[in-house]
Design a protein around this motif. Structure first.
Motif, PDB file in Angstrom:
ATOM      1  N   THR A 153      74.913  10.463  11.872  1.00 23.25           N
ATOM      2  CA  THR A 153      75.840  11.143  10.973  1.00 23.25           C
ATOM      3  C   THR A 153      76.903  11.922  11.735  1.00 23.25           C
ATOM      4  OG1 THR A 153      74.477  13.141  10.918  1.00 23.25           O
ATOM      5  CG2 THR A 153      74.042  11.469   9.226  1.00 23.25           C
ATOM      6  N   GLY A 154      76.580  12.325  12.954  1.00 23.87           N
ATOM      7  CA  GLY A 154      77.457  13.233  13.682  1.00 23.87           C
ATOM      8  C   GLY A 154      77.168  14.689  13.370  1.00 23.87           C
ATOM      9  N   PHE A 155      76.188  14.939  12.503  1.00 26.53           N
ATOM     10  CA  PHE A 155      75.864  16.310  12.109  1.00 26.53           C
ATOM     11  C   PHE A 155      74.513  16.770  12.640  1.00 26.53           C
ATOM     12  CE2 PHE A 155      79.310  15.340   9.348  1.00 26.53           C
ATOM     13  CZ  PHE A 155      79.907  16.548   9.041  1.00 26.53           C
ATOM     14  N   SER A 156      73.884  15.970  13.483  1.00 29.66           N
ATOM     15  CA  SER A 156      72.653  16.397  14.123  1.00 29.66           C
ATOM     16  C   SER A 156      72.853  16.294  15.637  1.00 29.66           C
ATOM     17  CB  SER A 156      71.468  15.531  13.672  1.00 29.66           C
ATOM     18  OG  SER A 156      71.627  14.195  14.108  1.00 29.66           O
ATOM     19  N   GLU A 157      71.786  16.241  16.386  1.00 28.67           N
ATOM     20  CA  GLU A 157      71.910  16.194  17.840  1.00 28.67           C
ATOM     21  C   GLU A 157      72.429  14.833  18.298  1.00 28.67           C
ATOM     22  OE1 GLU A 157      68.181  17.151  19.573  1.00 28.67           O
ATOM     23  OE2 GLU A 157      67.852  18.896  18.291  1.00 28.67           O
ATOM     24  N   GLY A 158      73.446  14.860  19.154  1.00 30.59           N
ATOM     25  CA  GLY A 158      73.898  13.635  19.797  1.00 30.59           C
ATOM     26  C   GLY A 158      74.653  12.701  18.872  1.00 30.59           C
ATOM     27  N   GLY A 159      75.023  11.555  19.441  1.00 31.38           N
ATOM     28  CA  GLY A 159      75.770  10.551  18.707  1.00 31.38           C
ATOM     29  C   GLY A 159      75.405   9.168  19.187  1.00 31.38           C
ATOM     30  N   ALA A 160      76.373   8.278  19.146  1.00 34.12           N
ATOM     31  CA  ALA A 160      76.121   6.888  19.525  1.00 34.12           C
ATOM     32  C   ALA A 160      75.952   6.759  21.038  1.00 34.12           C
ATOM     33  CB  ALA A 160      77.277   6.011  19.053  1.00 34.12           C
ATOM     34  N   THR A 161      75.005   5.905  21.441  1.00 34.31           N
ATOM     35  CA  THR A 161      74.840   5.569  22.852  1.00 34.31           C
ATOM     36  C   THR A 161      74.772   4.063  22.999  1.00 34.31           C
ATOM     37  OG1 THR A 161      72.406   5.526  22.863  1.00 34.31           O
ATOM     38  CG2 THR A 161      73.483   7.677  23.210  1.00 34.31           C
ATOM     39  N   VAL A 162      75.125   3.592  24.174  1.00 34.14           N
ATOM     40  CA  VAL A 162      75.054   2.160  24.455  1.00 34.14           C
ATOM     41  C   VAL A 162      73.631   1.651  24.278  1.00 34.14           C
ATOM     42  CG1 VAL A 162      75.189   0.466  26.325  1.00 34.14           C
ATOM     43  CG2 VAL A 162      77.072   2.073  25.950  1.00 34.14           C
ATOM     44  N   GLU A 163      72.672   2.413  24.772  1.00 34.79           N
ATOM     45  CA  GLU A 163      71.277   1.971  24.708  1.00 34.79           C
ATOM     46  C   GLU A 163      70.806   1.803  23.260  1.00 34.79           C
ATOM     47  OE1 GLU A 163      72.238   3.742  28.509  1.00 34.79           O
ATOM     48  OE2 GLU A 163      72.416   4.563  26.479  1.00 34.79           O
ATOM     49  N   ASP A 164      71.149   2.762  22.413  1.00 34.48           N
ATOM     50  CA  ASP A 164      70.743   2.662  21.010  1.00 34.48           C
ATOM     51  C   ASP A 164      71.426   1.493  20.311  1.00 34.48           C
ATOM     52  OD1 ASP A 164      69.033   4.835  21.192  1.00 34.48           O
ATOM     53  OD2 ASP A 164      70.506   6.275  20.450  1.00 34.48           O
ATOM     54  N   VAL A 165      72.714   1.329  20.574  1.00 35.82           N
ATOM     55  CA  VAL A 165      73.446   0.225  19.949  1.00 35.82           C
ATOM     56  C   VAL A 165      72.848  -1.123  20.345  1.00 35.82           C
ATOM     57  CG1 VAL A 165      75.669  -0.995  19.886  1.00 35.82           C
ATOM     58  CG2 VAL A 165      75.600   1.495  19.636  1.00 35.82           C
ATOM     59  N   GLU A 166      72.504  -1.271  21.615  1.00 37.67           N
ATOM     60  CA  GLU A 166      71.921  -2.531  22.086  1.00 37.67           C
ATOM     61  C   GLU A 166      70.614  -2.845  21.360  1.00 37.67           C
ATOM     62  OE1 GLU A 166      73.704  -2.690  26.657  1.00 37.67           O
ATOM     63  OE2 GLU A 166      71.704  -1.847  26.285  1.00 37.67           O
ATOM     64  N   ILE A 167      69.784  -1.826  21.163  1.00 37.49           N
ATOM     65  CA  ILE A 167      68.529  -2.030  20.444  1.00 37.49           C
ATOM     66  C   ILE A 167      68.794  -2.373  18.982  1.00 37.49           C
ATOM     67  CG2 ILE A 167      66.464  -0.857  19.562  1.00 37.49           C
ATOM     68  CD1 ILE A 167      66.468   0.751  22.222  1.00 37.49           C
ATOM     69  N   MET A 168      69.645  -1.608  18.341  1.00 37.04           N
ATOM     70  CA  MET A 168      69.910  -1.794  16.918  1.00 37.04           C
ATOM     71  C   MET A 168      70.528  -3.144  16.608  1.00 37.04           C
ATOM     72  SD  MET A 168      71.262   2.112  16.313  1.00 37.04           S
ATOM     73  CE  MET A 168      71.766   1.922  14.605  1.00 37.04           C
ATOM     74  N   ALA A 169      71.342  -3.635  17.537  1.00 38.92           N
ATOM     75  CA  ALA A 169      72.017  -4.923  17.332  1.00 38.92           C
ATOM     76  C   ALA A 169      71.039  -6.096  17.324  1.00 38.92           C
ATOM     77  CB  ALA A 169      73.085  -5.129  18.395  1.00 38.92           C
ATOM     78  N   GLU A 170      69.811  -5.872  17.745  1.00 42.41           N
ATOM     79  CA  GLU A 170      68.796  -6.928  17.672  1.00 42.41           C
ATOM     80  C   GLU A 170      68.377  -7.194  16.223  1.00 42.41           C
ATOM     81  OE1 GLU A 170      65.436  -6.086  20.140  1.00 42.41           O
ATOM     82  OE2 GLU A 170      66.684  -5.343  21.800  1.00 42.41           O
ATOM     83  N   TYR A 171      68.685  -6.263  15.331  1.00 37.85           N
ATOM     84  CA  TYR A 171      68.203  -6.347  13.952  1.00 37.85           C
ATOM     85  C   TYR A 171      69.312  -6.646  12.948  1.00 37.85           C
ATOM     86  CZ  TYR A 171      64.105  -4.223  16.083  1.00 37.85           C
ATOM     87  OH  TYR A 171      63.027  -3.966  16.899  1.00 37.85           O
ATOM     88  N   LEU A 172      70.390  -5.879  13.001  1.00 36.01           N
ATOM     89  CA  LEU A 172      71.470  -5.992  12.028  1.00 36.01           C
ATOM     90  C   LEU A 172      72.794  -5.646  12.720  1.00 36.01           C
ATOM     91  CD1 LEU A 172      69.961  -4.095   8.938  1.00 36.01           C
ATOM     92  CD2 LEU A 172      70.582  -6.519   8.987  1.00 36.01           C
ATOM     93  N   PRO A 173      73.929  -5.995  12.096  1.00 32.38           N
ATOM     94  CA  PRO A 173      75.194  -5.475  12.616  1.00 32.38           C
ATOM     95  C   PRO A 173      75.155  -3.952  12.695  1.00 32.38           C
ATOM     96  CG  PRO A 173      75.587  -7.157  10.958  1.00 32.38           C
ATOM     97  CD  PRO A 173      74.118  -6.875  10.930  1.00 32.38           C
ATOM     98  N   VAL A 174      75.806  -3.409  13.701  1.00 30.85           N
ATOM     99  CA  VAL A 174      75.723  -1.972  13.972  1.00 30.85           C
ATOM    100  C   VAL A 174      77.058  -1.287  13.731  1.00 30.85           C
ATOM    101  CG1 VAL A 174      75.285  -0.219  15.744  1.00 30.85           C
ATOM    102  CG2 VAL A 174      73.921  -2.316  15.701  1.00 30.85           C
ATOM    103  N   LYS A 175      76.996  -0.141  13.048  1.00 29.95           N
ATOM    104  CA  LYS A 175      78.133   0.779  13.009  1.00 29.95           C
ATOM    105  C   LYS A 175      77.806   1.913  13.967  1.00 29.95           C
ATOM    106  CE  LYS A 175      80.757   3.945  10.039  1.00 29.95           C
ATOM    107  NZ  LYS A 175      81.064   4.360   8.642  1.00 29.95           N
ATOM    108  N   ALA A 176      78.562   2.002  15.051  1.00 31.14           N
ATOM    109  CA  ALA A 176      78.374   3.075  16.026  1.00 31.14           C
ATOM    110  C   ALA A 176      79.190   4.279  15.580  1.00 31.14           C
ATOM    111  CB  ALA A 176      78.814   2.618  17.407  1.00 31.14           C
ATOM    112  N   SER A 177      78.524   5.401  15.434  1.00 29.97           N
ATOM    113  CA  SER A 177      79.190   6.603  14.936  1.00 29.97           C
ATOM    114  C   SER A 177      78.567   7.829  15.572  1.00 29.97           C
ATOM    115  CB  SER A 177      79.043   6.673  13.409  1.00 29.97           C
ATOM    116  OG  SER A 177      79.755   7.755  12.879  1.00 29.97           O
ATOM    117  N   GLY A 178      79.420   8.805  15.848  1.00 26.80           N
ATOM    118  CA  GLY A 178      78.960  10.046  16.457  1.00 26.80           C
ATOM    119  C   GLY A 178      79.469  10.181  17.874  1.00 26.80           C
ATOM    120  N   GLY A 179      80.480  11.008  18.075  1.00 25.78           N
ATOM    121  CA  GLY A 179      80.979  11.293  19.419  1.00 25.78           C
ATOM    122  C   GLY A 179      81.889  10.249  20.024  1.00 25.78           C
ATOM    123  N   ILE A 180      82.420   9.344  19.218  1.00 24.04           N
ATOM    124  CA  ILE A 180      83.324   8.302  19.741  1.00 24.04           C
ATOM    125  C   ILE A 180      84.752   8.787  19.552  1.00 24.04           C
ATOM    126  CG2 ILE A 180      83.998   5.872  19.612  1.00 24.04           C
ATOM    127  CD1 ILE A 180      81.241   5.353  18.307  1.00 24.04           C
ATOM    128  N   GLY A 181      85.323   9.339  20.613  1.00 21.45           N
ATOM    129  CA  GLY A 181      86.584  10.052  20.466  1.00 21.45           C
ATOM    130  C   GLY A 181      87.812   9.370  21.001  1.00 21.45           C
TER     131      GLY A 181
END
Length: 214
Positions: A153-181
């Protein structure tokens, strides 16, 4: 990827607690000018779709904590669709996930997805999850028929990371959000497997395309 395709992957976002209609107008104008989507609070969706009918309007559901009752999430998603939203980003109940109450999460996500004929993105708050819980969240979203999983959400700790996106992309299309400036950060997420970028810096990101070889 040409500039038009790149811009269409950006959800230009304004979701702060003090967001006014003037703020939403500004985001809609920028989205229309640059070919982006706009991600806005649900209270402004009806006005937004009248003001900018050619802009893809994304809104949020159970934002930012995801702890509303399942029926409330379903109703909020239905209201967003009836108001004209093109897509809904719903926050998963992270507390239930940590407790291992996967059945409750599965049920509420299935209700939301079934309630609307538009794409539903599930916000999993990846920065708050272990790898195992992140995989569980993505599995539940996939099984529920979600169109995307979204990092944060961008309203809790941290934001998008490469590692998380890589994992998530194994399941569904990914929307990377949080800290992408900026453009470079957006490209990093796309190269990691993201299909969509959520950012309040959408204009800067798209304009960065002109100054760099993608």
């Amino acid at each position: 990827m040409d500039r038009t395709e790149f811009a269409a992957r950006i959800d230009h976002t304004v979701l702060g607690p003090e967001t006014t209609w003037n703020d939403v107008e500004t985001v809609l104008d920028a989205a229309a000018e640059h070919g982006m989507n706009a991600c806005i609070p649900p209270c402004y969706v009806a006005e937004a779709t009248e003001y900018a009918p050619d802009v893809t309007v994304v809104t949020v559901c159970a934002f930012p904590h995801g702890q509303e009752a399942p029926k409330a999430k379903e109703s909020e998603a239905e209201r967003a669709w009836n108001d004209g939203a093109d897509e809904v980003d719903v926050v998963l109940n992270v507390g239930r996930l940590h407790e291992g109450d996967d059945d409750a999460i599965a049920g509420e996500l299935e209700q939301v997805v079934a309630a609307v004929p538009i794409p539903v993105k599930v916000i999993v708050e990846a920065p708050l999850l272990s790898v195992g819980k992140l995989r569980t969240a993505c599995e539940l979203a996939e099984d529920a028929g979600a169109a995307f999983v979204k990092t944060a959400t961008g309203f809790s700790e941290g934001g998008a990371t490469v590692e998380d996106v890589e994992i998530m992309a194994e399941y569904l299309p990914v929307k990377a959000s949080g800290g992408i400036g900026n453009f470079e950060a957006a490209v990093e997420m796309l190269e990691a497997g993201a299909e969509r970028i959520g950012a309040s810096s959408g204009v800067e990101i798209v304009e960065g395309y002109d100054a760099a070889a993608f």
